[in-house]
Write a protein that holds these residues in place. Sequence first.
Motif, PDB file in Angstrom:
ATOM      1  N   ALA A  71       0.510  -1.169  -0.546  1.00 35.81           N
ATOM      2  CA  ALA A  71      -0.050  -0.098  -0.214  1.00 35.81           C
ATOM      3  C   ALA A  71       0.983   1.537   0.095  1.00 35.81           C
ATOM      4  N   ALA A  72       2.436   1.579   0.858  1.00 35.22           N
ATOM      5  CA  ALA A  72       2.490   2.777   0.927  1.00 35.22           C
ATOM      6  C   ALA A  72       3.677   2.987  -0.525  1.00 35.22           C
ATOM      7  N   ASP A  73       4.332   1.276  -1.262  1.00 28.57           N
ATOM      8  CA  ASP A  73       4.788   1.906  -2.551  1.00 28.57           C
ATOM      9  C   ASP A  73       3.300   2.139  -3.393  1.00 28.57           C
ATOM     10  N   LYS A  74       2.498   2.276  -3.717  1.00 22.07           N
ATOM     11  CA  LYS A  74       1.597   1.557  -4.055  1.00 22.07           C
ATOM     12  C   LYS A  74       0.793   3.659  -4.175  1.00 22.07           C
ATOM     13  N   LEU A  75       0.737   3.885  -3.046  1.00 22.32           N
ATOM     14  CA  LEU A  75       1.050   5.713  -3.052  1.00 22.32           C
ATOM     15  C   LEU A  75       1.396   5.968  -2.904  1.00 22.32           C
ATOM     16  N   GLU A  76       3.129   6.229  -3.282  1.00 17.61           N
ATOM     17  CA  GLU A  76       4.247   6.706  -3.364  1.00 17.61           C
ATOM     18  C   GLU A  76       4.133   6.811  -5.278  1.00 17.61           C
ATOM     19  N   LYS A  77       4.383   5.456  -5.637  1.00 17.77           N
ATOM     20  CA  LYS A  77       4.315   5.310  -7.639  1.00 17.77           C
ATOM     21  C   LYS A  77       2.723   6.766  -7.492  1.00 17.77           C
ATOM     22  N   PHE A  78       2.017   6.764  -6.722  1.00 18.39           N
ATOM     23  CA  PHE A  78       0.337   7.821  -7.725  1.00 18.39           C
ATOM     24  C   PHE A  78       1.326   9.080  -7.011  1.00 18.39           C
ATOM     25  N   LEU A  79       1.706   9.076  -5.906  1.00 17.55           N
ATOM     26  CA  LEU A  79       2.650  10.477  -5.913  1.00 17.55           C
ATOM     27  C   LEU A  79       3.666  11.292  -6.692  1.00 17.55           C
ATOM     28  N   LEU A  80       4.565   9.879  -7.021  1.00 15.22           N
ATOM     29  CA  LEU A  80       5.023  10.972  -7.793  1.00 15.22           C
ATOM     30  C   LEU A  80       4.658  10.563  -8.898  1.00 15.22           C
ATOM     31  N   LYS A  81       3.673  10.299  -9.595  1.00 16.92           N
ATOM     32  CA  LYS A  81       2.981  11.168 -11.634  1.00 16.92           C
ATOM     33  C   LYS A  81       2.448  12.232 -10.801  1.00 16.92           C
ATOM     34  N   TYR A  82       1.426  12.625 -10.068  1.00 17.37           N
ATOM     35  CA  TYR A  82       0.036  13.417  -9.844  1.00 17.37           C
ATOM     36  C   TYR A  82       1.251  14.054  -9.574  1.00 17.37           C
ATOM     37  N   ARG A  83       1.825  14.661  -8.186  1.00 16.90           N
ATOM     38  CA  ARG A  83       3.159  15.961  -7.916  1.00 16.90           C
ATOM     39  C   ARG A  83       3.296  16.932  -8.868  1.00 16.90           C
ATOM     40  N   SER A 114      13.017  12.554  -5.807  1.00 11.73           N
ATOM     41  CA  SER A 114      12.173  12.660  -6.429  1.00 11.73           C
ATOM     42  C   SER A 114      11.175  13.588  -6.328  1.00 11.73           C
ATOM     43  N   LYS A 115      10.763  14.607  -4.567  1.00  9.77           N
ATOM     44  CA  LYS A 115       9.966  15.937  -4.933  1.00  9.77           C
ATOM     45  C   LYS A 115      10.741  17.024  -5.952  1.00  9.77           C
ATOM     46  N   SER A 116      11.977  17.307  -5.501  1.00  6.57           N
ATOM     47  CA  SER A 116      12.182  18.163  -6.280  1.00  6.57           C
ATOM     48  C   SER A 116      12.380  18.546  -7.597  1.00  6.57           C
ATOM     49  N   LEU A 117      12.360  17.012  -8.547  1.00  2.00           N
ATOM     50  CA  LEU A 117      11.736  16.919  -9.557  1.00  2.00           C
ATOM     51  C   LEU A 117      10.503  17.006 -10.061  1.00  2.00           C
ATOM     52  N   ASN A 118       8.804  16.495  -9.072  1.00  2.00           N
ATOM     53  CA  ASN A 118       8.066  17.103  -9.440  1.00  2.00           C
ATOM     54  C   ASN A 118       7.976  18.478  -8.895  1.00  2.00           C
ATOM     55  N   GLU A 119       8.738  18.939  -8.336  1.00  2.00           N
ATOM     56  CA  GLU A 119       7.939  20.861  -8.416  1.00  2.00           C
ATOM     57  C   GLU A 119       8.844  21.535  -9.568  1.00  2.00           C
ATOM     58  N   LEU A 120       9.371  20.660 -10.233  1.00  2.00           N
ATOM     59  CA  LEU A 120       9.594  21.318 -11.240  1.00  2.00           C
ATOM     60  C   LEU A 120       9.089  20.752 -12.788  1.00  2.00           C
ATOM     61  N   GLY A 121       8.153  20.220 -11.896  1.00  2.00           N
ATOM     62  CA  GLY A 121       7.172  19.363 -13.366  1.00  2.00           C
ATOM     63  C   GLY A 121       7.481  17.970 -14.172  1.00  2.00           C
ATOM     64  N   VAL A 122       8.360  17.579 -13.813  1.00  2.00           N
ATOM     65  CA  VAL A 122       8.941  16.652 -14.116  1.00  2.00           C
ATOM     66  C   VAL A 122       8.069  15.001 -13.450  1.00  2.00           C
ATOM     67  N   GLU A 123       7.376  14.379 -13.691  1.00  2.00           N
ATOM     68  CA  GLU A 123       6.690  13.360 -13.417  1.00  2.00           C
ATOM     69  C   GLU A 123       7.832  12.244 -13.181  1.00  2.00           C
ATOM     70  N   VAL A 124       8.249  11.213 -11.535  1.00  2.00           N
ATOM     71  CA  VAL A 124       9.088  10.711 -11.723  1.00  2.00           C
ATOM     72  C   VAL A 124       8.845   9.260 -11.114  1.00  2.00           C
ATOM     73  N   THR A 125       9.396   8.324 -12.340  1.00  2.00           N
ATOM     74  CA  THR A 125       9.626   6.705 -11.980  1.00  2.00           C
ATOM     75  C   THR A 125      10.647   6.293 -11.005  1.00  2.00           C
ATOM     76  N   LYS A 126      10.482   6.024 -10.010  1.00  2.00           N
ATOM     77  CA  LYS A 126      11.108   5.445  -9.191  1.00  2.00           C
ATOM     78  C   LYS A 126      11.412   3.449  -9.533  1.00  2.00           C
ATOM     79  N   THR A 127      12.513   2.904  -9.618  1.00  2.00           N
ATOM     80  CA  THR A 127      12.837   1.827 -10.021  1.00  2.00           C
ATOM     81  C   THR A 127      13.084   0.268  -8.963  1.00  2.00           C
ATOM     82  N   GLU A 128      13.350   1.358  -7.785  1.00  2.00           N
ATOM     83  CA  GLU A 128      13.571  -0.075  -7.060  1.00  2.00           C
ATOM     84  C   GLU A 128      12.142   0.556  -5.798  1.00  2.00           C
ATOM     85  N   TYR A 129      11.623  -0.783  -5.195  1.00  2.00           N
ATOM     86  CA  TYR A 129      10.282  -0.403  -4.318  1.00  2.00           C
ATOM     87  C   TYR A 129      11.253  -1.744  -3.383  1.00  2.00           C
ATOM     88  N   LEU A 130      10.141  -1.489  -1.892  1.00  2.00           N
ATOM     89  CA  LEU A 130      10.463  -2.272  -0.721  1.00  2.00           C
ATOM     90  C   LEU A 130       9.747  -3.715  -1.119  1.00  2.00           C
TER      91      LEU A 130
END
Length: 358
Positions: free
Chosen positions: A143-155, A228-244
């Motif tokens: 659940a935590a990883d799903k939320l973060e993936k969603f965050l990194l796209k929409y933020r 990830s937050k810094s990139l999102n704030e620059l208007g960039v969608e982020v995909t992290k390739t490793e999750y727990l």
Amino acid sequence: MKITYPHMGSLNMILKTMFEGIGVEVIDPPPSTNKTLTLGVRNSHEFACLPFKINVGNFIEALDKGADTIIMLGGIGPCRFGYYGQVQREILKDLGYDFKMIIVDPPHGRLIDFLKELASYFPNVDGKIALKSFVFAVKKMIAADKLEKFLLKYRAHEDNPGVTTKIYEEYMKKLEKAQNGKEVDKIVSEAMKKIKENANVRRKIQLKVALVGEIYMLLEPFTNMDISKSLNELGVEVTKTEYLSDYLINSAFKLPQRMEFKKNARGYLERDIGGHGLNTVANTVKYAKLNYDGVIHILPFTCTPEIVAQGIIAKISRDYNIPVMSLVYDENTGQAGYQTRLEAFVDLLYRKRMEVVC
């Protein structure tokens, strides 16, 4: 027993859920800060990597809070991670701390044996309760990883800067306190709805960047300066390739993703070089083929597998015409310099995309 562990993304929430579920007292290490880093650097070898040093700092702060047991993953292979637990134990013993270190090897496709080894350290715990606690902890992890993936796209599309992060943090706190699976599902659903509602900006050019590299550096925001937050704030969608959750599932069951890594890396890297070096190479190829705008490779200074991968992904960058930037972190890394590099890289990606559009 008062057990503790290192910080690594949402790992503390997962382990706390699991251990409290079997009646073990948990001592959460304080969130990683500059104090944590200073303690780790002061008491570690100069050429130890940054994750090692921060782990040492986590343990010192947790032991000072009253912890008497540390749990740590072990391992074998070219990556020095397999030696962390043993070396950290000796450092902490030399500092005068009295504690027990539990070092558990990753499952490597043998989940039942892994759970049996873990259970052997808690002989008075009922097996059914332990399994139920483990399954619930894994559900929270997913659940935590799903939320973060969603965050990194929409933020990257938020109207009001900072609001999306507050929503995410609010619901992560709720997730930590959740007592059953229905609560977890409800929290995730509500959080995703609120995050999406706050993402109203539509960009003419939408950049997408993949983050590859060493898993600890990808998962721990303090260590990677919340890239990830810094990139999102620059208007960039982020995909992290490793999750727990990906790491646990693939380590536990050796699912086909490992074969996918080898397939994607073919022609560039033909064997596992330890750590997440193979993953880094394979993921760079994968996201280049998916037409991402760029790849950012993050690694700790002196990390041998990632240094090998760094040289290889430079060739991938040329072959696929995709910009790649490597960011190497140690205790002397400064936020201002890295922010400038991120902004320059994003500007480069915009210019490259504009050339395509025109």
